[in-house]
Scaffold this motif. Structure first.
Motif, PDB file in Angstrom:
ATOM      1  N   ASP A 288       0.828  -1.209   0.000  1.00 17.53           N
ATOM      2  CA  ASP A 288       0.000   0.000   0.000  1.00 17.53           C
ATOM      3  C   ASP A 288       0.859   1.255   0.000  1.00 17.53           C
ATOM      4  O   ASP A 288       0.536   2.247  -0.674  1.00 17.53           O
ATOM      5  CB  ASP A 288      -0.941   0.000   1.200  1.00 17.53           C
ATOM      6  CG  ASP A 288      -2.255  -0.711   0.924  1.00 17.53           C
ATOM      7  OD1 ASP A 288      -2.620  -0.840  -0.255  1.00 17.53           O
ATOM      8  OD2 ASP A 288      -2.917  -1.128   1.884  1.00 17.53           O
ATOM      9  N   PHE A 289       1.962   1.242   0.754  1.00 18.12           N
ATOM     10  CA  PHE A 289       2.813   2.430   0.741  1.00 18.12           C
ATOM     11  C   PHE A 289       3.455   2.615  -0.622  1.00 18.12           C
ATOM     12  O   PHE A 289       3.595   3.752  -1.103  1.00 18.12           O
ATOM     13  CB  PHE A 289       3.897   2.368   1.821  1.00 18.12           C
ATOM     14  CG  PHE A 289       4.664   3.652   1.917  1.00 18.12           C
ATOM     15  CD1 PHE A 289       4.081   4.793   2.455  1.00 18.12           C
ATOM     16  CD2 PHE A 289       5.957   3.747   1.421  1.00 18.12           C
ATOM     17  CE1 PHE A 289       4.774   6.006   2.501  1.00 18.12           C
ATOM     18  CE2 PHE A 289       6.662   4.943   1.472  1.00 18.12           C
ATOM     19  CZ  PHE A 289       6.069   6.076   2.017  1.00 18.12           C
ATOM     20  N   LEU A 290       3.836   1.526  -1.280  1.00 16.00           N
ATOM     21  CA  LEU A 290       4.384   1.643  -2.625  1.00 16.00           C
ATOM     22  C   LEU A 290       3.363   2.254  -3.578  1.00 16.00           C
ATOM     23  O   LEU A 290       3.724   3.015  -4.487  1.00 16.00           O
ATOM     24  CB  LEU A 290       4.829   0.277  -3.132  1.00 16.00           C
ATOM     25  CG  LEU A 290       6.137  -0.259  -2.553  1.00 16.00           C
ATOM     26  CD1 LEU A 290       6.355  -1.705  -2.980  1.00 16.00           C
ATOM     27  CD2 LEU A 290       7.312   0.597  -2.967  1.00 16.00           C
ATOM     28  N   THR A 291       2.093   1.941  -3.373  1.00 16.32           N
ATOM     29  CA  THR A 291       1.055   2.562  -4.200  1.00 16.32           C
ATOM     30  C   THR A 291       1.062   4.071  -4.027  1.00 16.32           C
ATOM     31  O   THR A 291       0.904   4.823  -5.001  1.00 16.32           O
ATOM     32  CB  THR A 291      -0.324   1.980  -3.844  1.00 16.32           C
ATOM     33  OG1 THR A 291      -0.343   0.595  -4.219  1.00 16.32           O
ATOM     34  CG2 THR A 291      -1.448   2.704  -4.584  1.00 16.32           C
ATOM     35  N   THR A 292       1.277   4.551  -2.799  1.00 19.72           N
ATOM     36  CA  THR A 292       1.348   6.006  -2.595  1.00 19.72           C
ATOM     37  C   THR A 292       2.556   6.600  -3.309  1.00 19.72           C
ATOM     38  O   THR A 292       2.521   7.747  -3.743  1.00 19.72           O
ATOM     39  CB  THR A 292       1.406   6.383  -1.103  1.00 19.72           C
ATOM     40  OG1 THR A 292       2.680   6.036  -0.530  1.00 19.72           O
ATOM     41  CG2 THR A 292       0.284   5.709  -0.315  1.00 19.72           C
TER      42      THR A 292
END
Length: 224
Positions: A138-142
């Protein structure tokens, strides 16, 4: 199939690095919509956004992930005047070394971030600088949001066609519209990059587009 976050980040970062490495001196001082940043400061900001991955992976892993990628972009103290001032000043300071130095740092930073993340298990969790416990995915998506959306800002500032990669565009439309994003884009009559630009406030939706996007359950992101 929606590309993985890491694949989307790698593709988009590689594309941006190629653009930055080819810029001439005049291009680096082009003003952007992210005032007061010029192209160099905006690129420095994106570099710092990716550079946060290293310290996060070095820190202890939180016991649970409580915030998803959309929840990361919520309107709270992360958009306070104090935080905004720090964000603006740190990027401007990092850009003072000049465009070529910014391009070199970006190239080193994205490669390091992608390499480290590729070695992590799918279950890896991290804590953001705002204190959000998230999955690494999820952080990589940001981070895809940061590189792709600010890539649109840079392309517009340089008066060039938007270079958003297919992988990043698919990943972000999936974030914003969910599993049925392709069908929704067809109903809107928008290509993925045009939709992303409108959904993130770079271009305006028409009233009909806005109504359709709302009806399809668009996820709005609070962006600084």
């Amino acid at each position: 199939m929606i590309p993985s976050a890491l694949t989307a980040l790698e593709c988009e970062s590689q594309r941006l690095a190629a653009v930055l490495n080819a810029l001439d001196d005049d291009a680096w001082t082009a003003p952007t919509r992210c005032a007061p940043w010029d192209a160099a400061a905006l690129a420095a900001h994106v570099t710092m956004a990716l550079g946060r991955l290293g310290p996060m992976l070095d820190a202890p892993e939180p016991p649970a992930a409580l915030v998803d990628a959309a929840g990361y972009y919520r309107p709270d103290e992360r958009f306070s005047p104090e935080t905004d001032a720090l964000r603006l000043d740190s990027a401007a300071e990092a850009a003072r070394d000049g465009g070529p130095a910014v391009a070199a740092r970006f190239d080193t930073t994205w490669r390091s971030a992608v390499g480290r993340c590729a070695a992590e298990p799918a279950s890896r969790r991290v804590t953001t600088r705002h204190g959000d416990p998230m999955t690494l995915t999820d952080f990589l998506t940001t981070r895809v949001v940061e590189v792709a959306v600010h890539g649109i800002d840079l392309a517009d500032a340089l008066h060039r066609p938007r270079w958003t990669t297919r992988e990043a565009a698919a990943h972000l439309t999936g974030l914003l519209l969910g599993p049925g994003h392709d069908t929704t884009l067809e109903r809107l009559g928008l290509d993925p990059v045009a939709f992303i630009a409108k959904a993130t406030g770079r271009d305006p939706f028409t009233p009909a587009e806005h109504t359709e996007a709302e009806a399809r359950g668009i996820t709005w992101l609070a962006l600084g």
